[in-house]
Design an enzyme around this catalytic site. Sequence first.
Site: not given
Length: 671
Positions: A193, A274-276
């Site tokens: 990720d 929420m990183r995406a």
Amino acid sequence: MSTPYPFTAIVGMDDLRLGLLLNAVSPAVGGVLVRGEKGTAKSTAVRALAALIPAVPVVPGCRFSCDPASPDPACPDGPHEPGGGTARAARMVELPVGASEDRLVGALDIERALAEGVKAFEPGLLADAHRGILYVDEVNLLHDHLVDLLLDAAAMGASYVEREGVSVRHAARFLLVGTMNPEEGELRPQLLDRFGLTVEVAASREPDQRVEVVRRRLAYDDDPAGFATRWADEESALRSRIVAARALLPEVRLGDGALRQIAATCAAFEVDGMRADIVMARTATALAAWAGRTDVLAEDVRQAALLALPHRRRRNPFDAPGLDEDRLDDTLQEFGGEDESDDDPDPDGPGGGGGQPPQGGPGTPPQGDAGQGDTPARPQESEGGEPQSAGGGEQQPVRAAEPYRTKMLSVPGLGEGAAGRRSRARTEHGRTTGARRPQGALTKLHLAATVQAAAPHQRARGRSGRGLVVRRDDLRQANREGREGNLVLFVVDASGSMAARQRMSAVKGAVLSLLLDAYQRRDKVGLVTFRGKDAEVALPPTSSVEAAAVRLEKLPTGGRTPLAAGLLKAHDVLRVERMRDPSRRPLLVVVTDGRATGGVDPVALAARAARLHCAEGTAAIVVDCETGPVRLGLAGTLAGDLGGTAVTLDELRADSIAGLVKDVHTARRVA
């Protein structure tokens, strides 16, 4: 220093080049993971990128590459006064898979720290990579303790080195680029990720493009400097375009419409966290700047999704990365941004060919869908219990049942293998169990033991004041106990006696569950199957549980049960692996109902083969697949010959009645 291969001379691999260039334009994108088969120029492309990165201004003499405009106030070489500075080329630092912790984060001289009270610090690779590129080839093989350090540095933008109360901190912000061959194993989800983008690469199947690849490579090998000179103009033009895109980046407008498309896409593909969303927003903005635009368009969002989401939507290690592009298009259409520009998109932007560097064939290798085999029809059984079907008794593969969480299986004793999460081992990390004199460089100080060793000699050493006089002979290394990864070798009965009772689906589900457990515990796995007249190595020992799952899914069944052949084949595999990696201890998992047929006295032959493993001390588990009200207990007898223990399919589940299964150690104590 050898001349690197020019980036613009790379043929094809458009997604790879675009992913790297977007990170050159906007390092905030978060790096790129390059997945692909061996021999596809992954490393060549990454190393070629370094020559395109603009020069970096640094404080003269600072070993930590501080920015003269805003120097790090906590820099170990500081404090620095703002202003001035010199420019140097951006660095690309390579992290070897087998690097030590001190090589990565730096080393602190504990002896001088204790005796003199000074922080004598030698910077590591994280310091060298600050404001540059940190490249990890075969990143999926990186040891867990190094992965943990990378995760910490990537999350905090700083590296901390601590040794018994003495600590050093320095900034460590870098572009993380990794390459890997999926056949050798997958990445931990946390590290996966952390890569902003991921790209899949494969060798072109077009003869003309392959010819061009070979032609250019041979020309480069014959005269690297001359070859680079011929591509100098293209390299200069691409470098200028990166500089222009960087300058334009702050002016790019990310409207509410594009943000809604980004959020809707991430929600539709059920990515975690929420990183995406943030990575997609940064990537879409970089794509617009790369195309020379100040507005983010729908095609920017689409391309950003294809680069930022495939590795984030995987639900388990057996899922192949990728996106359903039809579903992506439907989502973008449904949540189309109302504030997009009415102008025609830049023909040189993404989708128009301008997102790629000059000189190189277009095209991304087609991605085929993972096919799912149909469940075969129920076989007919003969009076002898063996299945009858076309092809001499062989049946088509059956699907595995849904995997589940299994009980903990471990190897007894204390090992010294590669770091993992299965069996007890002496490691560099873990709980402290004692102390010893260091052999070589001191890595983990045992403070109490060191003080205890130095205390009796203070008067003889002329101690005055409060300081402790410490010499090299006083230092003590801490003994640490943690967990290691093992080699889990599966020996699976694929004979007719298993298929006749329609147990192969449950058996495959059990093995798939154990494979998932092996993935989580960082094991190597291998697969031996036996049926008919012989046994075969379906998968040599590997770190790729995904490859093992594919082999298992395609496993046909039928024929007699050459149990002895399966055990002997497993013995050969383990013998070779002991020579290759003597520190990695094996765990033999035999999945069978214990029957042995074919040949002369097959039962006695199987027993002798099992005792070979027992004589060599191989830890063994027999997963008993026998069902029905009347059971022969043959798997239990086999487990006794192996010096291991037998568990049923039901007992293998972690949620079964507690206490039924412990580990191999229990059985070995009984034996």
